[in-house]
Design an enzyme around this catalytic site. Structure first.
Site, PDB file in Angstrom:
ATOM      1  N   SER A 107      25.842  79.331  61.597  1.00  0.00           N
ATOM      2  CA  SER A 107      25.539  80.564  60.871  1.00  0.00           C
ATOM      3  C   SER A 107      26.823  81.380  60.765  1.00  0.00           C
ATOM      4  O   SER A 107      27.405  81.755  61.780  1.00  0.00           O
ATOM      5  CB  SER A 107      24.462  81.339  61.640  1.00  0.00           C
ATOM      6  OG  SER A 107      24.267  82.615  61.073  1.00  0.00           O
ATOM      7  N   LYS A 117      25.102  78.085  56.987  1.00  0.00           N
ATOM      8  CA  LYS A 117      24.290  79.242  56.570  1.00  0.00           C
ATOM      9  C   LYS A 117      25.199  80.448  56.439  1.00  0.00           C
ATOM     10  O   LYS A 117      26.032  80.702  57.309  1.00  0.00           O
ATOM     11  CB  LYS A 117      23.200  79.445  57.625  1.00  0.00           C
ATOM     12  CG  LYS A 117      22.634  80.847  57.769  1.00  0.00           C
ATOM     13  CD  LYS A 117      21.436  80.840  58.685  1.00  0.00           C
ATOM     14  CE  LYS A 117      21.306  82.118  59.487  1.00  0.00           C
ATOM     15  NZ  LYS A 117      20.184  82.077  60.433  1.00  0.00           N
ATOM     16  N   LYS A 122      25.570  84.586  55.803  1.00  0.00           N
ATOM     17  CA  LYS A 122      24.927  85.896  55.783  1.00  0.00           C
ATOM     18  C   LYS A 122      25.259  86.568  54.455  1.00  0.00           C
ATOM     19  O   LYS A 122      26.419  86.540  54.015  1.00  0.00           O
ATOM     20  CB  LYS A 122      25.441  86.741  56.948  1.00  0.00           C
ATOM     21  CG  LYS A 122      25.019  86.196  58.316  1.00  0.00           C
ATOM     22  CD  LYS A 122      23.519  86.329  58.508  1.00  0.00           C
ATOM     23  CE  LYS A 122      23.117  85.922  59.918  1.00  0.00           C
ATOM     24  NZ  LYS A 122      21.680  86.133  60.170  1.00  0.00           N
ATOM     25  N   ASP A 133      21.147  83.757  54.478  1.00  0.00           N
ATOM     26  CA  ASP A 133      20.247  84.571  55.305  1.00  0.00           C
ATOM     27  C   ASP A 133      20.517  86.042  54.996  1.00  0.00           C
ATOM     28  O   ASP A 133      21.608  86.556  55.249  1.00  0.00           O
ATOM     29  CB  ASP A 133      20.505  84.294  56.791  1.00  0.00           C
ATOM     30  CG  ASP A 133      19.503  84.993  57.700  1.00  0.00           C
ATOM     31  OD1 ASP A 133      18.634  85.739  57.196  1.00  0.00           O
ATOM     32  OD2 ASP A 133      19.589  84.801  58.936  1.00  0.00           O
ATOM     33  N   GLU A 186      16.784  82.410  53.566  1.00  0.00           N
ATOM     34  CA  GLU A 186      16.143  82.930  54.781  1.00  0.00           C
ATOM     35  C   GLU A 186      15.896  84.439  54.687  1.00  0.00           C
ATOM     36  O   GLU A 186      16.809  85.203  54.359  1.00  0.00           O
ATOM     37  CB  GLU A 186      17.057  82.609  55.980  1.00  0.00           C
ATOM     38  CG  GLU A 186      16.465  82.981  57.328  1.00  0.00           C
ATOM     39  CD  GLU A 186      17.338  82.476  58.487  1.00  0.00           C
ATOM     40  OE1 GLU A 186      18.160  81.565  58.275  1.00  0.00           O
ATOM     41  OE2 GLU A 186      17.191  83.019  59.594  1.00  0.00           O
ATOM     42  N   ASP A 222      12.085  84.282  59.061  1.00  0.00           N
ATOM     43  CA  ASP A 222      12.619  84.503  60.410  1.00  0.00           C
ATOM     44  C   ASP A 222      11.923  85.756  60.964  1.00  0.00           C
ATOM     45  O   ASP A 222      10.902  85.654  61.672  1.00  0.00           O
ATOM     46  CB  ASP A 222      14.149  84.654  60.319  1.00  0.00           C
ATOM     47  CG  ASP A 222      14.845  85.053  61.613  1.00  0.00           C
ATOM     48  OD1 ASP A 222      14.165  85.378  62.600  1.00  0.00           O
ATOM     49  OD2 ASP A 222      16.106  85.065  61.653  1.00  0.00           O
ATOM     50  N   LYS A 272      12.369  81.302  66.728  1.00  0.00           N
ATOM     51  CA  LYS A 272      13.195  81.819  67.823  1.00  0.00           C
ATOM     52  C   LYS A 272      12.262  82.074  68.983  1.00  0.00           C
ATOM     53  O   LYS A 272      11.274  82.815  68.858  1.00  0.00           O
ATOM     54  CB  LYS A 272      13.909  83.104  67.418  1.00  0.00           C
ATOM     55  CG  LYS A 272      15.026  82.881  66.411  1.00  0.00           C
ATOM     56  CD  LYS A 272      15.755  84.144  66.054  1.00  0.00           C
ATOM     57  CE  LYS A 272      16.792  83.859  64.977  1.00  0.00           C
ATOM     58  NZ  LYS A 272      17.295  85.105  64.355  1.00  0.00           N
ATOM     59  N   GLY A 321      18.985  81.076  66.212  1.00  0.00           N
ATOM     60  CA  GLY A 321      19.847  81.484  67.317  1.00  0.00           C
ATOM     61  C   GLY A 321      19.969  82.986  67.383  1.00  0.00           C
ATOM     62  O   GLY A 321      19.720  83.688  66.399  1.00  0.00           O
ATOM     63  N   LEU A 336      22.912  84.237  69.107  1.00  0.00           N
ATOM     64  CA  LEU A 336      24.228  84.308  69.743  1.00  0.00           C
ATOM     65  C   LEU A 336      24.093  84.153  71.251  1.00  0.00           C
ATOM     66  O   LEU A 336      24.659  84.914  72.031  1.00  0.00           O
ATOM     67  CB  LEU A 336      24.910  85.642  69.402  1.00  0.00           C
ATOM     68  CG  LEU A 336      24.911  86.060  67.925  1.00  0.00           C
ATOM     69  CD1 LEU A 336      25.362  87.516  67.774  1.00  0.00           C
ATOM     70  CD2 LEU A 336      25.816  85.157  67.089  1.00  0.00           C
TER      71      LEU A 336
END
Ligand code: OSB
Ligand code: MG
Length: 367
Positions: free
Chosen positions: A135, A161, A163, A188, A213, A238, A262, A290, A292
């Protein structure tokens, strides 16, 4: 298994990169670890929430408070045979999923260790290695975005992916698609768009993305369904999915065709497995998202990804991408874009207690 006492440790850690999303920038992170003690064994959990409530209303400090004020007092000194029993005891606590998940996932680790089996087996997994993606945060320029994409493709990641946010979306993605014509790509938005931005999504629709996403508000399954009906590209949810019930409603409404699971967002492994099962029943693939994570959370994500319907590459990239030093041994690094679930009982990782001590900013032992 009797929960004798629980350690909470808050760490201050520095990401190796500046991570910009539609909701803010993160680099110095607050991470809360949870260590559960029972009969000489330790179970490990990690709070998924970050310091700022940009992704979720939960925060690391809020989870600390929720754990010390009302979650841990309900379970300390008590005996639980199964994660379901533990969750039932906490059923009166509405929300606070990430705080509950830190405890629930630690309990799974403990159970697996007590039985001498790897966690993935206890969860019912079917594989011990799988492809992962990365990501990538919002960059300062299109050229930097393309360079970062190339570097991660070269490292072997199986999906990239990006952002995005209004004003930083179609232009960088078109450039990446041109540079990497065959690479699986996704975006995303972390809820940054409205249905009135449909024009942007029609352009995304031409880029052969694996999915888009969470484009819209977390609580707007209806508008997600309307957007999905206008696009060929699947939407992936998500922030919208906090429970198996949310997954059922979203898939029934057609709000998306893919789910990012998640474990923290859905209250732990048991609920994550139920979300996975709902998606499987609808023929919708899932992947492991994830937050982080440090080594404990990352190891939980790897074990979770062993289940049958995790058929798309997750965000559980190499630990060394994020950290100069991680808090567990061994390093949870992908090779050629393939993550391997660590061997051994439970999570299969050991804590680096000295390093944790150095990074700790507060700790408490609740008994
Ligand atoms: O939306 O998936 C997300 C990180 C923090 C909060 C939300 C998200 C993310 C990521 C990064 O995309 C996932 C990772 O690399 O751990
Ligand atoms: Mg996301």
């Amino acid at each position: 298994m009797r929960i004798e006492d629980v350690e909470l440790i808050e760490l201050s850690v520095q990401l190796r990169f500046r991570f910009e999303t539609s909701f803010g920038v993160e680099q110095e992170l607050s991470k809360v670890l949870l260590v559960l003690h029972s009969g000489g064994l330790e179970g490990y959990g990690e709070v998924a929430a970050s310091a700022f409530p940009g992704y979720s209303s939960e925060t690391s400090a809020g989870c600390w408070l929720a754990l010390t004020d009302y979650i841990l007092p309900q379970v300390i000194g008590r005996d639980f045979e199964t994660p379901a029993q533990l969750l039932a005891e906490l059923a009166s606590i509405r929300g606070h999923n990430m705080a509950v998940a830190a405890l629930e996932t630690a309990f799974w680790d403990l159970l697996a260790k007590a039985q001498g089996v790897p966690l993935w087996q206890l969860l019912g997994g079917v594989r011990t290695a799988f492809p992962v993606g990365a990501s990538l945060g919002i960059q300062g320029s299109v050229a930097e975005t393309v360079e970062l994409a190339r570097a991660h493709a070269d490292q072997g990641y199986r999906r990239l992916k990006f952002k995005v946010r209004p004003g930083w979306d179609v232009v960088p993605l078109e450039a990446v698609r041109e540079a990497l014509p065959d690479m699986p790509l996704t975006v995303d938005a972390n809820s940054a768009y409205r249905l009135t931005d449909a024009r942007v999504f029609r352009r995304f629709d031409l880029l052969d993305l694996d999915y888009i996403e969470q484009p819209l508000a977390f609580d707007d399954l209806v508008d997600h369904a309307r957007l999905q009906s206008m696009l060929a590209t699947p939407l992936c949810l998500d922030e919208s999915i906090h429970s198996p019930g949310d997954a059922r409603k979203a898939l029934e409404l057609g709000s998306g065709r893919v789910i990012n699971v998640k474990v923290g967002r859905v209250r732990g492994h048991l609920e994550a497995r139920r979300v996975h099962d709902v998606a499987l029943a609808f023929g919708a693939p899932v992947w492991c998202g994830g937050m982080l994570e440090l080594g404990i959370g990352r190891a939980h994500n790897l074990h979770l990804s062993s289940l049958e319907n995790y058929t798309l590459p997750g965000d559980t990239a190499s630990a060394s991408r994020y950290w100069e030093e991680d808090i567990v041994d061994p390093w949870l690094d992908a090779k050629e874009g393939i993550q391997q679930i660590p061997d051994g009982a439970g999570l299969g990782v050991t804590l680096k207690r000295d390093l944790i001590e150095r990074l700790a900013v507060r700790r408490i032992r609740v008994a």
